[in-house]
Design a protein around this motif. Sequence first.
Motif, PDB file in Angstrom:
ATOM      1  N   THR A 218       0.829  -1.194   0.000  1.00 48.82           N
ATOM      2  CA  THR A 218       0.000   0.000   0.000  1.00 48.82           C
ATOM      3  C   THR A 218       0.870   1.252   0.000  1.00 48.82           C
ATOM      4  O   THR A 218       2.065   1.207   0.279  1.00 48.82           O
ATOM      5  CB  THR A 218      -0.923   0.042   1.228  1.00 48.82           C
ATOM      6  OG1 THR A 218      -0.112   0.147   2.413  1.00 48.82           O
ATOM      7  CG2 THR A 218      -1.798  -1.200   1.302  1.00 48.82           C
ATOM      8  N   LYS A 219       0.244   2.379  -0.282  1.00 49.95           N
ATOM      9  CA  LYS A 219       0.968   3.649  -0.272  1.00 49.95           C
ATOM     10  C   LYS A 219       1.573   3.919   1.104  1.00 49.95           C
ATOM     11  O   LYS A 219       2.676   4.463   1.205  1.00 49.95           O
ATOM     12  CB  LYS A 219       0.038   4.793  -0.672  1.00 49.95           C
ATOM     13  CG  LYS A 219       0.725   6.144  -0.754  1.00 49.95           C
ATOM     14  CD  LYS A 219      -0.221   7.209  -1.268  1.00 49.95           C
ATOM     15  CE  LYS A 219       0.476   8.554  -1.363  1.00 49.95           C
ATOM     16  NZ  LYS A 219      -0.407   9.605  -1.933  1.00 49.95           N
ATOM     17  N   ALA A 220       0.880   3.514   2.169  1.00 53.80           N
ATOM     18  CA  ALA A 220       1.371   3.769   3.520  1.00 53.80           C
ATOM     19  C   ALA A 220       2.693   3.055   3.773  1.00 53.80           C
ATOM     20  O   ALA A 220       3.532   3.543   4.535  1.00 53.80           O
ATOM     21  CB  ALA A 220       0.330   3.332   4.552  1.00 53.80           C
ATOM     22  N   ASN A 221       2.875   1.892   3.158  1.00 53.35           N
ATOM     23  CA  ASN A 221       4.059   1.076   3.440  1.00 53.35           C
ATOM     24  C   ASN A 221       5.130   1.138   2.366  1.00 53.35           C
ATOM     25  O   ASN A 221       6.138   0.441   2.465  1.00 53.35           O
ATOM     26  CB  ASN A 221       3.640  -0.387   3.641  1.00 53.35           C
ATOM     27  CG  ASN A 221       3.023  -0.625   4.998  1.00 53.35           C
ATOM     28  OD1 ASN A 221       3.541  -0.176   6.002  1.00 53.35           O
ATOM     29  ND2 ASN A 221       1.889  -1.306   5.019  1.00 53.35           N
ATOM     30  N   PHE A 250       4.537  -1.488 -10.585  1.00 58.02           N
ATOM     31  CA  PHE A 250       3.605  -0.438 -10.193  1.00 58.02           C
ATOM     32  C   PHE A 250       2.249  -0.642 -10.852  1.00 58.02           C
ATOM     33  O   PHE A 250       2.150  -0.933 -12.050  1.00 58.02           O
ATOM     34  CB  PHE A 250       4.168   0.936 -10.551  1.00 58.02           C
ATOM     35  CG  PHE A 250       5.208   1.411  -9.577  1.00 58.02           C
ATOM     36  CD1 PHE A 250       4.839   2.136  -8.448  1.00 58.02           C
ATOM     37  CD2 PHE A 250       6.543   1.103  -9.758  1.00 58.02           C
ATOM     38  CE1 PHE A 250       5.793   2.560  -7.541  1.00 58.02           C
ATOM     39  CE2 PHE A 250       7.511   1.521  -8.861  1.00 58.02           C
ATOM     40  CZ  PHE A 250       7.138   2.257  -7.745  1.00 58.02           C
ATOM     41  N   LEU A 251       1.197  -0.462 -10.037  1.00 59.97           N
ATOM     42  CA  LEU A 251      -0.172  -0.615 -10.524  1.00 59.97           C
ATOM     43  C   LEU A 251      -0.821   0.726 -10.831  1.00 59.97           C
ATOM     44  O   LEU A 251      -1.920   0.783 -11.376  1.00 59.97           O
ATOM     45  CB  LEU A 251      -1.016  -1.361  -9.484  1.00 59.97           C
ATOM     46  CG  LEU A 251      -0.446  -2.702  -9.022  1.00 59.97           C
ATOM     47  CD1 LEU A 251      -1.389  -3.360  -8.027  1.00 59.97           C
ATOM     48  CD2 LEU A 251      -0.168  -3.622 -10.198  1.00 59.97           C
ATOM     49  N   GLY A 252      -0.170   1.808 -10.446  1.00 61.46           N
ATOM     50  CA  GLY A 252      -0.701   3.145 -10.671  1.00 61.46           C
ATOM     51  C   GLY A 252       0.283   4.175 -10.162  1.00 61.46           C
ATOM     52  O   GLY A 252       1.342   3.844  -9.630  1.00 61.46           O
ATOM     53  N   ASP A 256      -1.343   9.708  -6.923  1.00 57.36           N
ATOM     54  CA  ASP A 256      -2.802   9.782  -7.063  1.00 57.36           C
ATOM     55  C   ASP A 256      -3.537   8.789  -6.163  1.00 57.36           C
ATOM     56  O   ASP A 256      -4.773   8.756  -6.166  1.00 57.36           O
ATOM     57  CB  ASP A 256      -3.200   9.513  -8.520  1.00 57.36           C
ATOM     58  CG  ASP A 256      -2.570  10.509  -9.479  1.00 57.36           C
ATOM     59  OD1 ASP A 256      -2.345  11.660  -9.054  1.00 57.36           O
ATOM     60  OD2 ASP A 256      -2.296  10.140 -10.642  1.00 57.36           O
ATOM     61  N   ALA A 257      -2.797   7.984  -5.411  1.00 57.50           N
ATOM     62  CA  ALA A 257      -3.415   6.902  -4.636  1.00 57.50           C
ATOM     63  C   ALA A 257      -3.820   7.362  -3.236  1.00 57.50           C
ATOM     64  O   ALA A 257      -3.211   8.277  -2.661  1.00 57.50           O
ATOM     65  CB  ALA A 257      -2.451   5.727  -4.525  1.00 57.50           C
ATOM     66  N   GLU A 258      -4.837   6.709  -2.691  1.00 56.93           N
ATOM     67  CA  GLU A 258      -5.194   6.896  -1.290  1.00 56.93           C
ATOM     68  C   GLU A 258      -4.201   6.132  -0.421  1.00 56.93           C
ATOM     69  O   GLU A 258      -3.509   5.233  -0.893  1.00 56.93           O
ATOM     70  CB  GLU A 258      -6.626   6.405  -1.026  1.00 56.93           C
ATOM     71  CG  GLU A 258      -7.697   7.139  -1.824  1.00 56.93           C
ATOM     72  CD  GLU A 258      -7.794   8.599  -1.465  1.00 56.93           C
ATOM     73  OE1 GLU A 258      -7.504   8.939  -0.283  1.00 56.93           O
ATOM     74  OE2 GLU A 258      -8.135   9.418  -2.336  1.00 56.93           O
ATOM     75  N   ILE A 259      -4.166   6.468   0.868  1.00 57.71           N
ATOM     76  CA  ILE A 259      -3.135   5.940   1.740  1.00 57.71           C
ATOM     77  C   ILE A 259      -3.211   4.428   1.891  1.00 57.71           C
ATOM     78  O   ILE A 259      -2.196   3.745   2.033  1.00 57.71           O
ATOM     79  CB  ILE A 259      -3.196   6.622   3.123  1.00 57.71           C
ATOM     80  CG1 ILE A 259      -1.962   6.265   3.953  1.00 57.71           C
ATOM     81  CG2 ILE A 259      -4.484   6.282   3.845  1.00 57.71           C
ATOM     82  CD1 ILE A 259      -0.662   6.682   3.355  1.00 57.71           C
ATOM     83  N   ASP A 260      -4.424   3.848   1.830  1.00 61.33           N
ATOM     84  CA  ASP A 260      -4.566   2.405   2.006  1.00 61.33           C
ATOM     85  C   ASP A 260      -4.697   1.662   0.670  1.00 61.33           C
ATOM     86  O   ASP A 260      -5.006   0.481   0.632  1.00 61.33           O
ATOM     87  CB  ASP A 260      -5.764   2.082   2.890  1.00 61.33           C
ATOM     88  CG  ASP A 260      -7.069   2.651   2.334  1.00 61.33           C
ATOM     89  OD1 ASP A 260      -7.014   3.429   1.355  1.00 61.33           O
ATOM     90  OD2 ASP A 260      -8.138   2.329   2.888  1.00 61.33           O
ATOM     91  N   GLU A 261      -4.439   2.356  -0.423  1.00 56.07           N
ATOM     92  CA  GLU A 261      -4.568   1.753  -1.751  1.00 56.07           C
ATOM     93  C   GLU A 261      -3.261   1.060  -2.135  1.00 56.07           C
ATOM     94  O   GLU A 261      -2.163   1.547  -1.836  1.00 56.07           O
ATOM     95  CB  GLU A 261      -4.895   2.841  -2.771  1.00 56.07           C
ATOM     96  CG  GLU A 261      -5.235   2.331  -4.155  1.00 56.07           C
ATOM     97  CD  GLU A 261      -5.665   3.457  -5.077  1.00 56.07           C
ATOM     98  OE1 GLU A 261      -5.673   3.240  -6.301  1.00 56.07           O
ATOM     99  OE2 GLU A 261      -5.963   4.556  -4.574  1.00 56.07           O
TER     100      GLU A 261
END
Length: 271
Positions: A218-221, A250-252, A256-261
Motif C-alpha cells: 500500500t501507499k502507507a508502506n 507499479f499498478l498506478g 494519485d493513490a489513497e493511503i490504504d490503496e
Amino acid sequence: MDLLTIGAFARLTRLSPKALRLYDQLDLLAPAKVDPDSGYRWYAPEQLERARLVGLLRQLDMPLARIAEIIDLAPGAQATELARYWSEQEQGMDARRQLVGFLVDRLTGKKPTMTDVHVRDVPVRTLLTITETLTAPQIGAFAGPLFGLFGGPTVPRPTGIAGRPFLRYHGDVTDDSDGPVEFCCPVEKSAIDEVAARYPDMTTTAEPAGREAYIPVTKANMTTSLAFEQLRGWFTENHAEPIGHPRQIFLGNPDDAEIDEIVYELAVPLR
C-alpha cells in the motif's frame, strides 16, 4: 528604515547566523542589505515573521526544498500544504510503526504478522530495458518519465500484469548508498524491433517463463522495507529459493493513490 544586524535578527528569530546564511543561499530568506566589501548582512524587521515561519517549519522536519515550495504561497494555501505535509508524516510514522512491530516480534522469537504472499506464473516475455546506478531519492526522477512513456498506449505490451513495466533492483539501494536500478518494459514480440528502433539507448532482452512470489504494497508502506522482510520470511518458511532480483511492479501513480490503496507489487522470481 532601521535594519537589524544578523546577530540581533538571529536572537529574535531563534535561528543561528549559520542557518540564516544557508537560507540566503537557498533564496528562502535574503537579507535586506549586504555590505559589498565585508559581506555583512542586515535584515528588516518586516522579515521576522517569514524567518520565524521557516524556523517553525524546520522544527517539523520539513525539508528546505519543501519549505521553498510553500513559503511564498498565500496563508490559506500555506495551511493546506502544511496539513498535507503533516498527513504524509503521520502516514510514514504508521508505516514505520508496523515495521517496528514486525521486527520486535522477530527479535523476541514471536512469529510476525504476515501479509499474504501470492504465487503466479509469468509467461516468456521480451523486455526493453535501461539501467542506471541510483540512490533511493533519485529513483523517481529516473523512473517517473519512463513509466509515463512506456505505460501508455504507444508501446504494444502483453495484456494484464505480464505487460506492466517494472523496476528490477540488482543491489541494495538506499538513501545513502546507490545500486543498479533497471527499468523493464514488456513488449509484444511482434513489435519489439520497431519499438527498439525508437529507443536505441535501451537494450532488448528475453525473459523465460517462470513463477514469482509477490506481495501487494500500500501507499502507507511503500517507504519501508516491511514488504521485502515479509517476502524474505515467506521464502524461509516455505523452503523456497529465489532465483532473481526483486522487482517493483507499479499498478498506478502513487501520487494519485489513497493511503490504504495498493500502489505496487514487490515480486521475486522462484526456482
